[in-house]
Design a protein around this motif. Structure first.
Motif, PDB file in Angstrom:
ATOM      1  N   GLY A  31       0.864  -1.257  -0.067  1.00  0.00           N
ATOM      2  CA  GLY A  31      -0.116  -0.164   0.132  1.00  0.00           C
ATOM      3  C   GLY A  31       0.868   1.187  -0.016  1.00  0.00           C
ATOM      4  O   GLY A  31       0.639   2.086  -0.853  1.00  0.00           O
ATOM      5  N   TRP A  32       2.018   1.188   0.857  1.00  0.00           N
ATOM      6  CA  TRP A  32       2.837   2.467   0.835  1.00  0.00           C
ATOM      7  C   TRP A  32       3.502   2.687  -0.610  1.00  0.00           C
ATOM      8  O   TRP A  32       3.693   3.677  -0.840  1.00  0.00           O
ATOM      9  CB  TRP A  32       3.810   2.113   2.031  1.00  0.00           C
ATOM     10  N   MET A  33       3.851   1.409  -1.191  1.00  0.00           N
ATOM     11  CA  MET A  33       4.483   1.534  -2.558  1.00  0.00           C
ATOM     12  C   MET A  33       3.655   2.161  -3.458  1.00  0.00           C
ATOM     13  O   MET A  33       4.199   3.048  -4.276  1.00  0.00           O
ATOM     14  CB  MET A  33       5.121   0.294  -2.862  1.00  0.00           C
ATOM     15  N   ASP A  34       2.218   1.779  -3.453  1.00  0.00           N
ATOM     16  CA  ASP A  34       1.359   2.216  -4.450  1.00  0.00           C
ATOM     17  C   ASP A  34       1.092   3.795  -4.173  1.00  0.00           C
ATOM     18  O   ASP A  34       1.008   4.578  -5.084  1.00  0.00           O
ATOM     19  CB  ASP A  34       0.173   1.487  -4.076  1.00  0.00           C
ATOM     20  N   GLN A  35       1.034   4.296  -2.954  1.00  0.00           N
ATOM     21  CA  GLN A  35       0.877   5.597  -2.755  1.00  0.00           C
ATOM     22  C   GLN A  35       2.115   6.492  -3.072  1.00  0.00           C
ATOM     23  O   GLN A  35       1.807   7.582  -3.633  1.00  0.00           O
ATOM     24  CB  GLN A  35       0.693   5.660  -1.062  1.00  0.00           C
ATOM     25  N   GLN A  36       3.262   5.935  -2.840  1.00  0.00           N
ATOM     26  CA  GLN A  36       4.292   6.729  -3.363  1.00  0.00           C
ATOM     27  C   GLN A  36       4.636   6.657  -4.841  1.00  0.00           C
ATOM     28  O   GLN A  36       4.812   7.823  -5.332  1.00  0.00           O
ATOM     29  CB  GLN A  36       5.681   5.879  -2.928  1.00  0.00           C
ATOM     30  N   ARG A  37       4.203   5.729  -5.391  1.00  0.00           N
ATOM     31  CA  ARG A  37       4.076   5.864  -7.015  1.00  0.00           C
ATOM     32  C   ARG A  37       3.200   6.777  -7.509  1.00  0.00           C
ATOM     33  O   ARG A  37       3.255   7.433  -8.674  1.00  0.00           O
ATOM     34  CB  ARG A  37       3.729   4.416  -7.568  1.00  0.00           C
ATOM     35  N   ARG A  38       2.021   6.957  -6.948  1.00  0.00           N
ATOM     36  CA  ARG A  38       0.821   7.951  -7.369  1.00  0.00           C
ATOM     37  C   ARG A  38       1.335   9.225  -7.031  1.00  0.00           C
ATOM     38  O   ARG A  38       1.144  10.374  -7.763  1.00  0.00           O
ATOM     39  CB  ARG A  38      -0.547   7.835  -6.527  1.00  0.00           C
TER      40      ARG A  38
END
Length: 177
Positions: free
Chosen positions: A29-36
């Motif tokens: 979830g943290w990686m997806d948020q950073q990617r956005r």
């Protein structure tokens, strides 16, 4: 007792695996948020410089590495030879001239009939040399032999292509016993 111990170990292992699953979801979830949220900042590439080919005007000239150019240089050297080099070229080569000077080691000296001789080791073979013998690949001539060293006069080319004399020496190599 053993069954109870096994059951406790299995329970701990399952709890550990279950905990890893929640950390994995949290990390994803943290990686997806950073990617956005993160926007890459890449400057645009510059167009390549224009290449203007130059014509080769020396196509009809003598090639710099041709045998024709080498033969012209050798003929020119033969017409006006350097006195140092001329004497070295016309004599018969001696066996120790096949080895570079740094591959030789002086291992001793002897005197016979009042004349000094040096013992040189080359490729685990011993050679007996005297003043006037030739050694090394640079037309090296032995000029002096003492108990501790052999003095050699070499004929080499300098940076301008002239043949000059250079002094070299082989020092006595004593081995620890």
């Amino acid at each position: 007792m053993q069954r109870l111990c096994r059951a406790a170990c299995m329970g701990a292992a399952l709890a550990g695996l279950a905990a890893c699953g929640t950390e994995q979801e949290e990390l994803q979830g943290w990686m997806d948020q950073q990617r956005r949220e993160v926007r890459p900042n890449v400057p645009p590439l510059l167009p390549p410089k224009r290449f203007n080919p130059e014509p080769y005007s020396q196509a009809r000239a003598v090639e710099p590495f041709s045998s024709q150019k080498l033969s012209v240089a050798l003929k020119q050297e033969a017409r006006a030879p350097n006195s140092l080099f001329a004497g070295e070229v016309n004599r018969r080569k001696e066996p120790l001239e096949a080895y570079p000077l740094d591959s030789m080691a002086m291992v001793g000296s002897v005197a016979r009939a009042g004349r000094p001789f040096a013992l040189l080791r080359v490729d685990n073979l011993l050679y007996q040399v005297k003043v006037g013998d030739y050694v090394g690949q640079n037309y090296g001539k032995i000029t002096k032999i003492s108990e501790t060293d052999v003095t050699v006069r070499e004929v080499v080319q300098d940076a301008s292509g002239e043949w000059i004399e250079r002094a070299a020496a082989l020092q006595l190599q004593e081995q620890a016993r």
